[in-house]
Structure formats: structure tokens, C-alpha cells
Design a protein around this motif. Sequence first.
Motif, PDB file in Angstrom:
ATOM      1  N   GLU A 195       1.343  -1.460  -0.180  1.00  0.00           N
ATOM      2  CA  GLU A 195      -0.442   0.088  -0.019  1.00  0.00           C
ATOM      3  C   GLU A 195       1.091   1.778  -0.227  1.00  0.00           C
ATOM      4  N   ASN A 196       2.560   1.461   0.708  1.00  0.00           N
ATOM      5  CA  ASN A 196       2.738   2.416   0.714  1.00  0.00           C
ATOM      6  C   ASN A 196       4.919   2.212   0.526  1.00  0.00           C
ATOM      7  N   PRO A 197       4.477   1.758  -0.722  1.00  0.00           N
ATOM      8  CA  PRO A 197       6.285   1.901  -0.758  1.00  0.00           C
ATOM      9  C   PRO A 197       6.797   2.949  -0.975  1.00  0.00           C
ATOM     10  N   ASP A 198       6.626   3.883  -0.861  1.00  0.00           N
ATOM     11  CA  ASP A 198       7.317   5.088  -0.528  1.00  0.00           C
ATOM     12  C   ASP A 198       7.826   4.791   0.981  1.00  0.00           C
ATOM     13  N   ARG A 199       7.028   4.584   1.866  1.00  0.00           N
ATOM     14  CA  ARG A 199       7.779   3.884   3.310  1.00  0.00           C
ATOM     15  C   ARG A 199       9.021   3.638   3.479  1.00  0.00           C
ATOM     16  N   ILE A 200       9.627   2.651   2.259  1.00  0.00           N
ATOM     17  CA  ILE A 200      10.413   1.867   2.201  1.00  0.00           C
ATOM     18  C   ILE A 200      11.589   2.947   1.423  1.00  0.00           C
ATOM     19  N   SER A 201      11.312   4.281   0.539  1.00  0.00           N
ATOM     20  CA  SER A 201      12.107   4.850   0.016  1.00  0.00           C
ATOM     21  C   SER A 201      12.402   6.153   1.658  1.00  0.00           C
ATOM     22  N   GLN A 202      11.448   6.756   1.977  1.00  0.00           N
ATOM     23  CA  GLN A 202      11.801   7.156   2.871  1.00  0.00           C
ATOM     24  C   GLN A 202      12.511   6.610   4.519  1.00  0.00           C
ATOM     25  N   THR A 203      12.139   5.621   4.606  1.00  0.00           N
ATOM     26  CA  THR A 203      12.740   4.986   5.879  1.00  0.00           C
ATOM     27  C   THR A 203      14.273   4.710   5.135  1.00  0.00           C
ATOM     28  N   VAL A 204      14.942   4.783   4.178  1.00  0.00           N
ATOM     29  CA  VAL A 204      16.154   3.942   3.627  1.00  0.00           C
ATOM     30  C   VAL A 204      16.537   5.558   3.506  1.00  0.00           C
ATOM     31  N   LEU A 205      16.212   7.249   3.147  1.00  0.00           N
ATOM     32  CA  LEU A 205      17.381   7.811   2.827  1.00  0.00           C
ATOM     33  C   LEU A 205      17.634   8.226   3.996  1.00  0.00           C
ATOM     34  N   SER A 206      16.277   8.161   5.109  1.00  0.00           N
ATOM     35  CA  SER A 206      16.701   8.910   6.039  1.00  0.00           C
ATOM     36  C   SER A 206      17.876   8.192   6.987  1.00  0.00           C
ATOM     37  N   LYS A 207      18.896   7.436   6.567  1.00  0.00           N
ATOM     38  CA  LYS A 207      19.674   6.374   7.150  1.00  0.00           C
ATOM     39  C   LYS A 207      20.721   6.740   6.377  1.00  0.00           C
ATOM     40  N   GLY A 208      21.042   8.332   6.274  1.00  0.00           N
ATOM     41  CA  GLY A 208      22.216   8.594   5.606  1.00  0.00           C
ATOM     42  C   GLY A 208      23.194   7.377   5.065  1.00  0.00           C
ATOM     43  N   LEU A 209      22.704   6.733   4.033  1.00  0.00           N
ATOM     44  CA  LEU A 209      23.241   5.811   3.135  1.00  0.00           C
ATOM     45  C   LEU A 209      24.493   6.180   2.477  1.00  0.00           C
ATOM     46  N   ASP A 210      24.802   7.662   2.089  1.00  0.00           N
ATOM     47  CA  ASP A 210      26.141   7.256   1.567  1.00  0.00           C
ATOM     48  C   ASP A 210      27.007   8.825   2.194  1.00  0.00           C
ATOM     49  N   ALA A 211      27.344   8.479   3.602  1.00  0.00           N
ATOM     50  CA  ALA A 211      28.232   8.539   4.361  1.00  0.00           C
ATOM     51  C   ALA A 211      29.580   7.663   4.133  1.00  0.00           C
ATOM     52  N   GLY A 212      30.604   8.000   3.565  1.00  0.00           N
ATOM     53  CA  GLY A 212      32.207   7.667   3.207  1.00  0.00           C
ATOM     54  C   GLY A 212      31.678   7.066   1.737  1.00  0.00           C
TER      55      GLY A 212
END
Length: 331
Positions: A195-212
Motif C-alpha cells: 500500500e505504501n512503497p514510498d515508506r521504504i524509500s523514506q526510511t532508507v533515505l533517512s539513514k544517511g547511506l551515502d556516508a563514506g
Amino acid sequence: MTTSTLLLLVAVVLGLLLLGLLFTFVPVMLWISALAAGVRVSIFTLIGMRLRRVIPNRVIIPLIKAHKAGLGVTTNQLESHYLAGGNVDRVVNALIAAHRANIELSFERAAAIDLAGRDVLEAVQMSVNPKVIETPFIAGVAMDGIEVKAKARITVRANIDRLVGGAGEETIIARVGEGIVSTIGSSDNHKKVLENPDRISQTVLSKGLDAGTAFEILSIDIADVDIGKNIGAILQTDQAEADKKIAQAKAEERRAMAVAQEQEMVARVQEMKAKVVEAEATVPLAMAEALKNGNIGVMDYMNIQNIEADTDMRDSFGKLTGGNKEDKKDG
């Protein structure tokens, strides 16, 4: 042909040879091109490049481009980068592209990025025009046991400051995949993910995965979501099958123990029967010994025989009576 004419001919040939060697060893035409472009390069500098085994064309042509673009790059900088094994033309093109896009990029950093094995021109272009990285289908299992597969598109922009020593695209894909798996796994029901696939993108994007990493994540978009297997049901089925096999193994173990105990009892009975037969075999000998020693008389022996005969007769009657009762019950 006179001697003077011959000497003149020899002088002309030697002059042509010297000019040929001069133009071969000294890039005069390149020097003229540099002067025409407004780049002041000494002819002795070009000769020194030849002596240092530097191809002057690989240095002077990029120097002319940098001068025309208004970059303050010197001949020594380009020559040192060439001697270090770098691509001078690519570095100058990257500097020009960064200058046009108002991106701060020094020659030293561009040269370091190039010597590190990265395409500095592509990095500058990616800073201006972000790149989209598409992940394969990444599978996660929700709390209700249903497998959910998701494919994401990651929009990244090159980070010039972190290109040297920063992780590449594989790290970005791995981190995003880990975030997708953890987000799906924390969902109570797989329907919420659908129902809410954008929940995945919002959660993943908020984790700061581009560090390093050498990139800056601009957005993460879920391109496709699909339902996979019922992992919970499969695990329960496998567990039930394993329990069944364990129960069968335990039952087989108990049956084997019972058979072993029965065989042991049969062996004991046979052993006892053997001892009885052995004991009965000694009775006649004992009777004979008693008659011989006079411990018992003939009449006593006859009474014993009568008692045995009477016992056998009673046993026979008992067997016949028992057999008739069973026949009546069957009838």
C-alpha cells in the motif's frame, strides 16, 4: 662537375639532414602553435621534454586548451602529472567543465582523482548531471511470513571532495539493499508494504547511506514491488516434516529396544529350559545311585513312577478339556 659545385651539393644535403633532425627532435611547429595561441613556451622547454622522455604534444595541447579557458595551469604541473602516469588531457577537460559549471575544483585535486584511477571528467559531469543507479530485485520477509521483492532507482551525484578514498556504486547498492530488507522485515503485514512503497524509500533515505562514499544520494524511488513466496508457511512445513522424522526415528528406536528386550527374554527362557533339561538328565542317574546305595527301595521307585504317570494323565485330561472349551467358544 667542379669541386665547388660538389662541395655546395654536399653542404645542401648536410643542411637538409640537420634541418630534418632539428624538426624531428625539436617540435618547432608545436612551438609556433603555442605562440600563436598566446602560450609562452620556450623552445628549450620543449627540448627538455624530449630529453625527459615526455611527448610535448601531450602537454602543450592541453596547456593551450587550459589557457583558452582561462585556467591558471602551468607547464610544470601538466608535465609532472604526465610523468606520474596521469591523463593530462582528461584532467584539463575536467577542469574546464568544472570551471564552466561553477564547481570548485583545483588542479591538485583533479590530478589526485585521476591518479587514484577514477574518471575525473565523468565525476564532474555526474556532479552536473546526476546518475541513476538501478538495483536488482531485493527480497525481504515481512512479519507475517510473506516475501516482498522491491526494485529501487537511486539518483546520485558525484561528491568531488570524497572521490579519493570514497566507496563506489557497489557500496551504495549494498546499503540500499540492506535498508530495504530491514524496512520490509519491520512491517507487520506485507500489505502495508504494497500500500505504501514510498515508506521504504523514506526510511532508507533517512539513514544517511551515502556516508563514506564518493556520491551524494539525492533520491531513492521504488520502481517495482512484487510478492514472492510464503516463507512462513514453508518454514512451518519444513519444521513439521522435521518433527515427523524425529518422531519416526524415536518410534523406530523404541521398537528396536522392544525387539532387543524380547530377544533377550527368549534367550533367557531357552537358557532356563536348557538348565531344566540338564537337571532332568541328572534325575535317572541320581535314582540309580540311590537304588545302588540302598537309600530308596524298589517299591519307592515304583511309587515315584506311578506318581509321574498319574501326573502325565492329568495333564492330558486338562489339555483335552481346555481344547473342547475353546471349540465351544468358536462355535
